[in-house]
Scaffold this active site. Structure first.
Site, short mmCIF file in Angstrom:
data_model
loop_
_atom_site.label_atom_id
_atom_site.label_comp_id
_atom_site.label_asym_id
_atom_site.label_seq_id
_atom_site.Cartn_x
_atom_site.Cartn_y
_atom_site.Cartn_z
N GLY A 50 0.77 -1.25 -0.12
CA GLY A 50 -0.03 0.12 -0.20
C GLY A 50 0.77 1.23 0.15
O GLY A 50 0.23 2.14 0.07
N CYS A 51 2.26 1.19 -0.04
CA CYS A 51 3.00 2.37 0.03
C CYS A 51 3.64 2.38 -1.45
O CYS A 51 4.01 1.17 -1.85
CB CYS A 51 4.14 1.93 0.91
SG CYS A 51 3.40 2.08 2.57
N GLN A 52 3.72 3.59 -1.96
CA GLN A 52 4.27 3.58 -3.57
C GLN A 52 5.97 3.58 -3.37
O GLN A 52 6.51 2.61 -4.12
CB GLN A 52 4.22 4.90 -4.12
CG GLN A 52 3.00 4.96 -4.58
CD GLN A 52 2.59 6.28 -5.52
OE1 GLN A 52 3.40 7.56 -5.08
NE2 GLN A 52 2.14 6.20 -6.41
N SER A 53 6.53 3.71 -2.10
CA SER A 53 7.84 3.44 -1.63
C SER A 53 8.02 2.00 -1.19
O SER A 53 7.14 1.55 -0.74
CB SER A 53 8.54 4.58 -0.95
OG SER A 53 8.29 5.93 -1.44
#
Length: 138
Positions: A50-53
């Protein structure tokens, strides 16, 4: 976590920043203070979806029942947000983490209103993951 401030000092320092550029720089500085995460801890099981990074969070319970959090990201601002979350959950048991709502702290810092939608979603994903892991331990 000796390198990081406690909750109250975090809030004071954050509110002393004159503008959002200073606040972002402070968040990045907090991330730089996190201890280095071991390479073996940068595994799929510690990855936060759920994190782009890329984000890894490791949760261990010490002999006193207190949760110790370790984490890293490949993005400086996200690593700083990890540090902010870790400060808020510092010295808590699994049940304390489950019961503690970090959102009022974010509101006091006016944190989420200045994050991009993707960073806000990533922050929520980190909180959900930590709370879920804590619930499994409590």
């Amino acid at each position: 976590m000796a390198l990081l401030p406690d909750k109250e000092k975090l809030l004071r320092n954050f509110l002393r920043c004159a503008n959002w550029e200073e606040k972002y720089l402070y968040i990045i500085e907090l991330g730089q203070r996190l201890p280095e995460l071991r390479d073996e801890d940068k595994s799929p099981q510690n990855s936060i979806q759920g994190c782009q990074s890329q984000v890894w969070i490791v949760m261990r319970q010490n002999a006193q029942g207190i949760i110790e959090l370790h984490g890293d990201s490949d993005a400086a601002i996200v690593k700083g947000l990890i540090a902010v979350v870790f400060i808020l959950y510092d010295q808590m048991t699994p049940q304390d983490i489950v019961n503690f709502d970090v959102r009022p702290w974010f509101e006091k810092m006016a944190l989420t209103q200045h994050l991009t939608p993707s960073r806000s979603q990533g922050l929520e994903a980190m909180i959900r993951a930590i709370r879920a892991k804590a619930a499994a331990l409590s």
